[in-house]
Design a protein around this motif. Structure first.
Motif, short mmCIF file in Angstrom:
data_model
loop_
_atom_site.label_atom_id
_atom_site.label_comp_id
_atom_site.label_asym_id
_atom_site.label_seq_id
_atom_site.Cartn_x
_atom_site.Cartn_y
_atom_site.Cartn_z
N ALA A 183 17.93 -3.19 -0.96
CA ALA A 183 16.93 -4.07 -0.35
C ALA A 183 15.68 -3.30 0.09
O ALA A 183 15.69 -2.08 0.27
N ASN A 184 14.57 -4.05 0.25
CA ASN A 184 13.30 -3.54 0.77
C ASN A 184 12.78 -2.28 0.08
O ASN A 184 12.36 -1.32 0.74
N PRO A 185 12.76 -2.26 -1.25
CA PRO A 185 12.30 -1.05 -1.93
C PRO A 185 10.82 -0.75 -1.69
O PRO A 185 10.43 0.41 -1.61
N HIS A 186 9.99 -1.81 -1.56
CA HIS A 186 8.55 -1.57 -1.39
C HIS A 186 8.27 -0.93 -0.03
O HIS A 186 7.39 -0.05 0.09
N LYS A 187 8.99 -1.36 0.99
CA LYS A 187 8.80 -0.77 2.31
C LYS A 187 9.22 0.70 2.31
O LYS A 187 8.52 1.56 2.86
#
Length: 298
Positions: free
Chosen positions: A217-221
């Motif tokens: 989850a949340n790879p961009h962050k």
């Protein structure tokens, strides 16, 4: 056939006397010669051919052939039956498909619709040659756009507490529509091993990261915090190991220190759309052979 259009119908008519053959087997002399002779003896002409052999230590041979023959529909059962003995001789894993048979796809989606829209527009233009038989979602967000294309939409709420019950409904629908390929177009639910086992190498996912980097989850962050200069997307077959299935296609786009997390997400969506679209097209065109945990794209 629930959802076709004039462009696809024209394609089917134009190619009704064509077929594709995919082969993988231990490498040895005479494979190509034997297949060519087989096709010649059945009145078929090779239109396109592509092959690849792994290193000599492993020695696995892969082949994709497109061939044509007059009155293909009348001889296809005979061709399939007759090919078995040749396949046994060379220990082949093989698949023969006929272009007049339109593959049937199901699209799974959640709230984010950019990948779904890309698939629908590609289908409408005739560039995605398939019957999009149905769309399944755990949200109502996609209903309007899906039904505007005349495609059945099924809203099935899903979460981890009712996952098995939900998947039973989904599997029943896939069987009812006789689905050949399942596309996870940003479907944000984890599939159980039981579901995956029912459709081996038939479920294509898009991951909003350049795998194996930033799995989960949340790879961009996490990519933003790491200060990456490239972000990407990966399309792969689904296996029981989360985000570790055979990779079909990847792409990247450049970012820098001026980009926020939201900027990364926006740029990532552009890549996700094109990467998933290419992977699905290659699968529909019988270009992808799964070998161990890799793919050979011919």
């Amino acid at each position: 056939m629930t959802s076709t259009n004039q462009q696809i119908q024209h394609y089917l008519t134009k190619n009704e006397d064509k077929a594709r053959l995919l082969v993988s087997c231990p490498d040895k002399p005479g494979i190509v010669s034997s297949i060519s002779t087989f096709l010649y003896e059945h009145g078929a002409n090779i239109v396109e051919s592509n092959q690849f052999t792994t290193d000599h230590e492993e020695g696995t041979f892969f082949l994709r052939i497109v061939f044509a023959a007059e009155n293909m529909k009348s001889i296809e059962k005979t061709m399939k039956a007759d090919f078995h003995s040749l396949a046994e001789q060379f220990e082949m894993t093989w698949r023969m498909t006929f272009l007049h048979e339109l593959k049937r796809t199901a699209v799974f989606v959640s709230k984010e619709l950019h990948c779904l829209r890309e698939l629908l527009y590609e289908w409408e233009s005739g560039d995605l040659v398939t019957d999009i038989s149905l769309v399944i979602s755990n949200h109502e967000s996609a209903r309007e756009i899906v039904e505007s294309f005349g495609i059945p939409f099924y809203y099935i709420p899903a979460n981890k507490e009712i996952r098995e019950e939900v998947e039973e409904k989904q599997l029943d629908l896939l069987e009812e529509y006789n689905i050949d390929l399942i596309i996870l177009a940003r479907y944000m639910q984890i599939l159980t091993p039981k579901f995956v086992d029912r459709h081996p190498s038939k479920i294509i996912n898009i991951h909003h990261s350049f795998l194996p980097a930033f799995i989960g989850a949340n790879p961009h962050k996490r990519a933003y915090k790491r200060g990456v200069k490239l972000i990407g997307a990966t399309s792969h077959y689904v296996t029981d190991d989360l985000d570790e299935g055979p990779i079909i296609e990847q792409d990247v786009i450049r970012v820098d220190h001026r980009n926020s997390v939201n900027d990364l997400k926006k740029k990532g969506r552009l890549i996700e759309r094109s990467v998933l679209n290419r992977a699905v097209k290659w699968a529909l065109e019988d270009r992808v052979i799964v070998h161990k945990n890799k793919t050979i794209v011919l």
